[in-house]
Write an enzyme that holds these catalytic residues in place. Structure first.
Site, PDB file in Angstrom:
ATOM      1  N   HIS A  91       0.828  -1.204   0.000  1.00  0.00           N
ATOM      2  CA  HIS A  91       0.000   0.000   0.000  1.00  0.00           C
ATOM      3  C   HIS A  91       0.863   1.256   0.000  1.00  0.00           C
ATOM      4  O   HIS A  91       2.081   1.180   0.138  1.00  0.00           O
ATOM      5  CB  HIS A  91      -1.001  -0.005   1.150  1.00  0.00           C
ATOM      6  CG  HIS A  91      -0.391   0.033   2.533  1.00  0.00           C
ATOM      7  ND1 HIS A  91       0.273  -1.024   3.096  1.00  0.00           N
ATOM      8  CD2 HIS A  91      -0.367   1.022   3.464  1.00  0.00           C
ATOM      9  CE1 HIS A  91       0.671  -0.698   4.318  1.00  0.00           C
ATOM     10  NE2 HIS A  91       0.299   0.541   4.566  1.00  0.00           N
TER      11      HIS A  91
ATOM     12  N   HIS B 190      -5.676  -1.022  11.600  1.00  0.00           N
ATOM     13  CA  HIS B 190      -4.897  -2.243  11.785  1.00  0.00           C
ATOM     14  C   HIS B 190      -5.756  -3.202  12.591  1.00  0.00           C
ATOM     15  O   HIS B 190      -6.644  -2.772  13.324  1.00  0.00           O
ATOM     16  CB  HIS B 190      -3.629  -1.952  12.599  1.00  0.00           C
ATOM     17  CG  HIS B 190      -2.620  -1.120  11.876  1.00  0.00           C
ATOM     18  ND1 HIS B 190      -1.694  -1.641  11.021  1.00  0.00           N
ATOM     19  CD2 HIS B 190      -2.403   0.220  11.897  1.00  0.00           C
ATOM     20  CE1 HIS B 190      -0.934  -0.667  10.541  1.00  0.00           C
ATOM     21  NE2 HIS B 190      -1.348   0.473  11.056  1.00  0.00           N
TER      22      HIS B 190
ATOM     23  N   HIS C 297       6.222  -5.930  11.577  1.00  0.00           N
ATOM     24  CA  HIS C 297       5.525  -4.665  11.718  1.00  0.00           C
ATOM     25  C   HIS C 297       4.885  -4.555  13.096  1.00  0.00           C
ATOM     26  O   HIS C 297       3.683  -4.365  13.240  1.00  0.00           O
ATOM     27  CB  HIS C 297       4.461  -4.554  10.612  1.00  0.00           C
ATOM     28  CG  HIS C 297       3.939  -3.164  10.365  1.00  0.00           C
ATOM     29  ND1 HIS C 297       3.078  -2.534  11.227  1.00  0.00           N
ATOM     30  CD2 HIS C 297       4.124  -2.302   9.341  1.00  0.00           C
ATOM     31  CE1 HIS C 297       2.758  -1.342  10.727  1.00  0.00           C
ATOM     32  NE2 HIS C 297       3.390  -1.177   9.588  1.00  0.00           N
TER      33      HIS C 297
HETATM   34 ZN   LIG Z   1       2.611   0.232   8.113  1.00  0.00          ZN
HETATM   35 ZN   LIG Z   2      -0.138   1.387   6.482  1.00  0.00          ZN
END
Ligand SMILES: [Zn+2]
Ligand SMILES: [Zn+2]
Length: 757
Positions: A66, A399, A421
């Site tokens: 993204h 998220h 992440h």
């Molecule tokens: Zn990220």
């Molecule tokens: Zn992101």
């Protein structure tokens, strides 16, 4: 299996940290890199992933999930400043990601070129952009032989996707940032239909539980409302794109419902975002039903009624800061520089003002530091400023939280799960929580949390996944089913297919092996015999060497009654034998479904073929011939029904088009329907017509088989009308097809075996 190659996974960034995502996958000599981001808390070279640890000329593809900078902003540096360009590597991202990435990078270059440690020039950026191959969600993209991938929706921001990567049959799902909650404009992340061997998944929120969307939105709007009602300014630092659009949708709707707020402006301080609005409007079709239905009603949700742009002049921050109460969305989200930082410094010492941190704030940024509500902080100029402004955090960052992430990880069901992440603690907690779940259930799933540059070597259990194709894939198997077919191994990937489909899919002939096929059947032995005899003439009946009742079809295929409701077909494999076996199989499975349903009677000669060529035998002169033609049509119909389900016979009314010249009159035809497509077999010419090419080919193949295997069929279909020779009717005679040399299978081997579904 004897050889067990390993997959190596190396994080060049986002290993036990959030930022500069860059994950290198290496398997069987192929290298794929997922994401190429920068670390927002750093600048210049320090913000890059550890790119020196990879020979970029060996990379086959870079896949960008993204447009966020922590996933995409290092791409230009990699394509233009490393030896990536010396190789054959390709760069992929979805269409909307590419569109927004362009604006993001223009902005990024503009911001960083004012500093001394700019990583690349605008020209580099332009060149890098030109090389990006845009792809669509759900598209299967082949990178090079042995390597392919498919993007799936990831929620999170416009265009964000996960990649399901296939390297020589090994499947890796890389999620990037993802969200499982549908918000105001995006669809939630999808669960890919295939179970991967490895899942590489974000762990930003670790084991944290985020509040539900509705209560979160309510808390947010109430807070904004209370700040402006106490005559304060409300600052919402956000990234220009992504979550900002979501916040604007929420605020615009709230303002609409509260006329008392109409005199309070909401500023959206981002020229970048304004440019990107066109991208949002272009990609409305990729958003959720809510947005699409509003758009369909000519209510463009991205044309906001209560949101104003800030004046374009320099110094607007000061003007707005000194003005009456207002709400400002300003970038960047981390408040390290730019408008959001400037406004914050101007408003920080007034307790009427309020700051709402709406995104995930990365360690080392002011946005993170300020959530600890310090008494004072240092301004960009180096002065100390008192902090009186109220600080709240309401995360709109899309998220997954713990419950969504753990559920998704379990649904995906990979053997190896690699957490990326996420900060060390968050990741560690998530790993512990998942480990204890799997331990409870006695499941062998490995959870990994690699640090940057710490290469994971993953090996896999012996079982391999074979992809079922063709007829085998028509019906999804139920749990516990056993699929039987040919297992074709090529380039380390396995395909399971029905022997019937072999010619169509693989272009191969089978080796000489004994084929065995089991069929569950609900009808009696005698009925099977009746059908076999109807199709093939006499069948030899007897017992095989083990004393099992057996019927031999055309001297080639043994049909054995191996259990009460089970038949087993056995034959020596060769392409012509396989076809006979195939037709036998089709016939037998057809018995169970439906008896031939063509409603043909022997007095169908009322539909006699008056229009037949007078040069040939007149049908009425040959009643026997006609009866046998009816039988042939019935047999062909039966054959087709076994493959395609019910078949319809179309007979032209004798007088309905008598006026027409002969070649325009309609001719008797069989109509096959499958998956809403139709195919018509002209019974005079045996030409197949269909609007669907796929169906046409399938019907032709079956017809072809019928003609070869059932000798009586190929003579003549419609009595009195000689069938054009097979060569003309079908373009190619079976003999030619069989005679055509098929390259020997070298790396591929075809073995009959059973694989558990
Ligand atoms: Zn990220
Ligand atoms: Zn992101």
């Amino acid at each position: 299996m004897a050889d067990t190659p390993t997959l190596s996974v190396t994080m060049l960034g986002a290993g036990q940290e959030v930022g500069r995502s860059c994950c290198v996958l290496h398997y069987r000599g192929k290298t794929i890199v997922c994401d190429a981001g920068v670390h927002p808390a750093h600048s210049g070279m320090a913000s890059l992933p550890f790119i020196d640890d990879l020979d970029w000329s060996t990379v086959d593809a870079i896949l960008i999930t993204h447009f966020h900078l922590d996933h995409a902003a290092a791409l230009t540096y990699i394509t233009e400043k490393t030896n990536f360009g010396d190789g054959k590597g390709k760069v992929y991202m979805t269409h909307p990601t590419k569109a927004v990435h362009k604006f993001m990078m223009q902005d990024y270059v503009r911001m960083s070129s004012s500093t001394s440690d700019a990583l690349f020039s605008p020209l580099d950026m332009t060149k890098s952009l030109a090389a990006i191959i845009p792809v669509s969600v759900h598209q299967l993209i082949t990178v090079c032989p042995g390597v392919s991938f498919t993007p799936y929706h990831a929620g999170h921001v416009l265009g964000a996707c996960m990649f399901l990567i296939d390297i020589y049959g090994l499947k890796i799902l890389y999620t990037g940032d993802y969200s499982r909650e549908e918000d105001r404009h995006l669809v939630k992340a999808e669960l890919p239909p295939v179970r991967p061997d490895v899942l590489i998944v974000e762990s930003t929120f670790g084991t944290q539980t985020l509040e539900g969307r509705e209560e979160k939105e309510q808390r947010f709007t109430n807070l904004v409302h209370s700040i402006v009602k106490r005559n304060g300014h409300c600052l919402l630092p956000t990234f220009a794109l992504g979550r900002a659009q979501e916040l604007l949708l929420i605020l615009d709707e709230y303002w609409k419902k509260h006329p008392d707020l109409h005199n309070i402006p909401i500023y959206y301080a981002s020229s970048l975002a304004r440019k990107c609005m066109s991208v949002y409007q272009t990609y409305i079709h990729t958003m959720n039903a809510n947005i699409r239905s509003r758009f369909a009603k000519r209510d463009n949700p991205f044309v906001f009624k209560h949101i104003s742009n800030v004046p374009p002049q320099r110094g607007w921050e000061k003007k707005i800061a000194e003005g009456p109460p207002c709400v400002v969305l300003a970038s960047p989200g981390f408040m390290d520089n730019g408008p959001s930082r400037e406004l914050f410094e101007l408003w920080a010492s007034d307790s009427r003002n309020g700051l709402i941190v709406t995104g995930y704030s990365i360690e080392g940024t002011l946005a993170r530091e300020i959530t600890n509500e310090p008494e004072e902080f240092t301004s960009m100029k180096g002065n100390t400023i008192q902090r009186k402004i109220s600080v709240e955090g309401i995360s709109f960052s899309a998220h997954v939280d713990f419950s969504q992430n753990s559920e998704f990880i379990e649904l995906v069901g990979a053997q190896h799960v690699v957490l990326v992440h996420g900060e060390q603690t968050a990741m560690g907690r998530l790993r512990a929580a998942m480990n204890s779940r799997y331990k409870e259930r006695n499941e062998d799933v490995k959870i990994h949390t690699p640090r940057n540059l710490e290469t994971l070597q993953l090996s896999f259990r012996g079982e391999r996944v074979a992809k079922a194709i063709g007829a085998l894939a028509d019906k999804p198997p139920q749990t516990g089913d056993v699929l039987s077919g040919l297992l074709v191994a090529k380039d380390y990937s396995y395909t399971l297919l029905d022997p019937r489909d072999l010619r169509d899919f693989a272009g191969l002939t089978t080796c000489t092996v004994t084929q065995r096929q089991k069929i569950a059947l609900g009808v009696g032995w005698a009925l099977v015999r009746w059908h076999l005899e109807g199709m093939y003439g006499t069948v030899e009946e007897g017992l095989d060497k083990d004393g099992i009742p057996t019927m031999r079809v055309m001297g080639i295929v043994d049909v054995k009654q191996t259990a009460e409701h089970e038949l087993t077909l056995e034959w020596e494999s060769s392409s012509s034998n396989d076809m006979i076996a195939d037709s036998t199989l089709a016939l037998i499975t057809g018995i169970d479904k439906s008896p031939a349903s063509v409603k043909l009677t022997t007095n169908s000669h009322s539909h006699s073929y008056e229009h037949s060529d007078p040069g040939h035998v007149h049908p009425h002169a040959n009643p026997e011939g006609e009866a046998s033609s009816v039988m042939r049509i019935q047999r062909l119909a039966m054959f087709l029904e076994a493959h395609f389900g019910e078949v319809e016979l179309h007979m032209p009314e004798p007088d309905e088009d008598a006026e027409l010249p002969e070649d325009e009159r309609r001719q008797p035809a069989l109509l096959v329907e499958l998956d809403h497509a139709e195919a018509e077999i002209n019974l005079v010419t045996l030409v197949v017509n269909s609007s669907s090419d796929t169906l046409k080919k399938r019907v032709e193949a079956v017809l072809d088989m019928a003609l070869t295997t059932v000798s009586s069929l190929s003579e003549s279909f419609v009595s009195g009308i000689p069938v054009v020779s097979d060569d003309v009717a079908l373009g190619l005679s079976q003999q030619d097809k069989l005679g055509a040399s098929v390259p020997e299978i070298d790396s591929a081997s075809a073995v009959a075996m059973e694989v558990a579904a």
